[in-house]
Design a protein around this motif. Structure first.
Motif, PDB file in Angstrom:
ATOM      1  N   LEU A 126       0.806  -1.220   0.000  1.00 42.84           N
ATOM      2  CA  LEU A 126       0.000   0.000   0.000  1.00 42.84           C
ATOM      3  C   LEU A 126       0.842   1.275   0.000  1.00 42.84           C
ATOM      4  N   ASP A 127       1.986   1.252   0.657  1.00 43.60           N
ATOM      5  CA  ASP A 127       2.822   2.449   0.719  1.00 43.60           C
ATOM      6  C   ASP A 127       3.701   2.629  -0.509  1.00 43.60           C
ATOM      7  N   ASN A 128       3.752   1.634  -1.368  1.00 43.66           N
ATOM      8  CA  ASN A 128       4.562   1.729  -2.580  1.00 43.66           C
ATOM      9  C   ASN A 128       3.724   1.773  -3.848  1.00 43.66           C
ATOM     10  N   HIS A 129       2.439   2.023  -3.694  1.00 46.14           N
ATOM     11  CA  HIS A 129       1.552   2.203  -4.843  1.00 46.14           C
ATOM     12  C   HIS A 129       0.768   3.493  -4.646  1.00 46.14           C
ATOM     13  N   THR A 130       0.759   4.300  -5.682  1.00 40.88           N
ATOM     14  CA  THR A 130       0.111   5.603  -5.630  1.00 40.88           C
ATOM     15  C   THR A 130      -1.214   5.577  -6.386  1.00 40.88           C
ATOM     16  N   LEU A 131      -1.932   6.684  -6.276  1.00 34.49           N
ATOM     17  CA  LEU A 131      -3.153   6.820  -7.078  1.00 34.49           C
ATOM     18  C   LEU A 131      -2.835   6.752  -8.567  1.00 34.49           C
ATOM     19  N   ALA A 132      -1.703   7.312  -8.953  1.00 29.93           N
ATOM     20  CA  ALA A 132      -1.304   7.246 -10.360  1.00 29.93           C
ATOM     21  C   ALA A 132      -1.105   5.791 -10.789  1.00 29.93           C
ATOM     22  N   ASP A 133      -0.528   4.975  -9.913  1.00 34.44           N
ATOM     23  CA  ASP A 133      -0.359   3.552 -10.213  1.00 34.44           C
ATOM     24  C   ASP A 133      -1.723   2.867 -10.367  1.00 34.44           C
ATOM     25  N   MET A 134      -2.648   3.205  -9.472  1.00 39.86           N
ATOM     26  CA  MET A 134      -3.989   2.600  -9.552  1.00 39.86           C
ATOM     27  C   MET A 134      -4.683   3.016 -10.842  1.00 39.86           C
TER      28      MET A 134
END
Length: 149
Positions: A126-134
């Motif tokens: 969770l801390d290594n994925h951003t909204l941009a990644d989603m």
């Protein structure tokens, strides 16, 4: 487990991440598009605003937008704001640690040791994925079963 509040908040934030620069989204549109009860979404957005993740403009032409770029907002930040600590039990939490009343020595408590590992694994994702990644994941052709983090 992620609550509906956390899930709806993530859906709303991904929705906001898809807006054109300077654009605002109205709550009703976000609720309708993402199948979220509007009243619940109002509460969620209020919490996200108080945490500094979104901003709002009132009045005609008002709405919500991200407070900073999608690449600077992690999934972990959103989940913690809406659902609280990531740890399954309080003695495994980094942000809300409390010792257990029934534990004689937490250094050798096997329940705590495993729950710390679980917390760390969740935080790693969770801390290594951003909204941009989603947003990128949603736009990709990868099925959820074939996607590897």
């Amino acid at each position: 487990m992620l609550t509906n509040k956390g899930k709806y908040g993530l859906k709303a934030m991904v929705h906001l991440s898809g807006l054109a620069p300077g654009a605002l989204a109205q709550v009703q549109d976000m609720a309708d598009t993402n199948n979220i009860p509007k009243k619940f979404l109002d509460q969620i957005l209020s919490e996200l605003r108080n945490a500094g993740l979104v901003f709002s403009k009132k009045g005609k032409g008002g709405g919500y937008a991200l407070a900073r770029p999608a690449a600077q907002i992690t999934v972990g930040q959103i989940v913690r704001v809406l659902d609280g600590p990531l740890a399954p039990i309080q003695c495994a939490s980094v942000t809300a640690y409390r010792s257990c009343d029934d534990c004689a020595d937490e250094k050798v408590c096997t329940v705590r040791l495993v729950m710390v590992k679980a917390r760390n694994a969740i935080a790693e994702v969770l801390d290594n994925h951003t909204l941009a990644d989603m947003r990128a994941l949603a736009a990709s052709d990868l099925s959820p079963l074939s996607y590897q983090i």
